[in-house]
Write an enzyme that holds these catalytic residues in place. Sequence first.
Site, short mmCIF file in Angstrom:
data_model
loop_
_atom_site.label_atom_id
_atom_site.label_comp_id
_atom_site.label_asym_id
_atom_site.label_seq_id
_atom_site.Cartn_x
_atom_site.Cartn_y
_atom_site.Cartn_z
N GLN A 155 0.80 -1.22 0.00
CA GLN A 155 0.00 0.00 0.00
C GLN A 155 0.84 1.27 0.00
O GLN A 155 0.31 2.36 -0.26
CB GLN A 155 -0.95 -0.01 1.20
CG GLN A 155 -1.97 -1.14 1.10
CD GLN A 155 -2.91 -1.18 2.28
OE1 GLN A 155 -2.67 -1.90 3.24
NE2 GLN A 155 -3.98 -0.42 2.24
N HIS A 212 0.70 -9.40 4.58
CA HIS A 212 -0.42 -8.44 4.62
C HIS A 212 -1.10 -8.46 3.25
O HIS A 212 -0.83 -7.63 2.37
CB HIS A 212 0.08 -7.04 4.97
CG HIS A 212 -1.01 -6.08 5.34
ND1 HIS A 212 -1.07 -5.41 6.54
CD2 HIS A 212 -2.12 -5.68 4.66
CE1 HIS A 212 -2.15 -4.64 6.57
NE2 HIS A 212 -2.80 -4.79 5.44
N ASN A 267 -2.00 -10.84 8.45
CA ASN A 267 -2.95 -9.75 8.67
C ASN A 267 -4.36 -10.16 8.26
O ASN A 267 -4.57 -10.63 7.13
CB ASN A 267 -2.54 -8.53 7.83
CG ASN A 267 -3.51 -7.37 8.00
OD1 ASN A 267 -3.58 -6.76 9.06
ND2 ASN A 267 -4.29 -7.09 6.95
N GLU A 268 -5.29 -9.97 9.16
CA GLU A 268 -6.71 -10.15 8.89
C GLU A 268 -7.04 -11.41 8.07
O GLU A 268 -7.53 -11.31 6.94
CB GLU A 268 -7.28 -8.92 8.17
CG GLU A 268 -7.30 -7.69 9.05
CD GLU A 268 -8.03 -6.50 8.41
OE1 GLU A 268 -8.33 -6.55 7.21
OE2 GLU A 268 -8.28 -5.52 9.12
C1 BGC Z 1 -6.39 -3.68 6.10
C2 BGC Z 1 -5.69 -2.50 5.46
C3 BGC Z 1 -6.73 -1.56 4.86
C4 BGC Z 1 -7.60 -1.05 5.96
C5 BGC Z 1 -8.68 -0.07 5.53
C6 BGC Z 1 -7.64 -3.33 6.81
O1 BGC Z 1 -8.63 -4.21 6.35
O2 BGC Z 1 -5.49 -4.41 6.90
O3 BGC Z 1 -4.80 -3.00 4.50
O4 BGC Z 1 -6.14 -0.53 4.14
O5 BGC Z 1 -8.24 -2.11 6.62
O6 BGC Z 1 -9.56 -0.67 4.63
#
Ligand code: BGC
Length: 402
Positions: A21, A116, A159-160
Amino acid sequence: MSDLGAFPSGFLIGASTAAHQIEGNNTASDRWALEAAGASPMVTEPSGDAADSLHRWPDDLDLVAELGFDAYRFSIEWARAEPARDQISRAMVQHYGRIIDGCRARGIQPVVTLHHFTVPRWFQRGGGWTAPDATERFLSYIDALAPILEPVRWIITINEPNILALMTRFGGRRSDGPDPDAEFDLPGVPMPAPHGATVAALIEAHHAATDRLHDHHPDAVVGWTVASQSISAVPGGEDLAERFFEQVEGRYLRESVGDDFIGVQSYTRNVIGPEGAVRDDPDDTRTLTGWEYWPDALEQAVRDARRIVGDVPILVTENGIATADDERRIAYTAGALAGLQRAMADGVDVRGYLHWSLLDTYEWGSYRPTFGLIGWDPLTFDRTPKPSAHWLGDVARTPRTG
Ligand code: BGC
């Protein structure tokens, strides 16, 4: 200055980013290929140079330090560290090692994410997370990183995973069309159900990665991050809300029981009625991602996590707002931090707060939703901290209590 009370001693305040990003030209990644193909309706522009943090990371770290932040979360890009299968780029691994050293030299605690959302294109072509050797491949990437991770305390494996498992359904994650293994959808909820095989694969990879990281560095504090949905129900929606919570959040939080910490990420809330999502926030109050402006989401997020993970320490690894109005960012963040302090006063063990995002970032398809505390010029890449960056810096500089 803010009206917030003091945070406890050792509490970290800082900001987060992710490689794809902000770095730019992540050409060996699956996402770069997806953006170039122009086939996903969610991608309206490619990531291109992004904020050029690949080269400008020292400027970014200088700003983190100047603002007074304690911690900086960033991710290592697997597609750069291993651009071809079994071909480790020692130069790129050393590059990330320099960022880690650069944090420490400036007195910043690095919080490092290993995955990520993006993966190397060769990994995706070979079947992605559901390939039989996916975990083994992830472990071999971790082995390659082990020397540079030695001084890192906070490490995030994935991540997530809950959003990653949904992305397989949104298109763009897989090139082979509709997913035959998709779980049933919950009627009326704002998201499709996650892809079951991906969920299982990510859980396996997380636990294996945690063990491998502890083998290398027994003192590392290892966990993963979960995107909180801050789900609540209006009368009649209780059952649906409970099933929704379990599908998209609960089962991932439960996997953190036994971890060193859980990363909680929160932006907005979801209210569920008998027919599904209920929304009455006017269009003109929504954020640039279309989400409801709801600073109290963070308080619920950490309380929900606590309910499932018990005594596992919580680190807020993302919280923020996409807005072009920086005063609104300050108001949102002040509200979120006040809620966090209420939860902490009730005994929820939160070790730090990392705002999303340090910089305006590429929001997975578009630069329009600006989450950053710091803006940058798309031609010169010069950085300009916004008032919110200084505001959060003041919070970070406020002495902690003992
Ligand atoms: C993610 C980021 C994303 C942010 C806002 C999260 O889901 O880890 O990569 O930019 O939220 O959408």
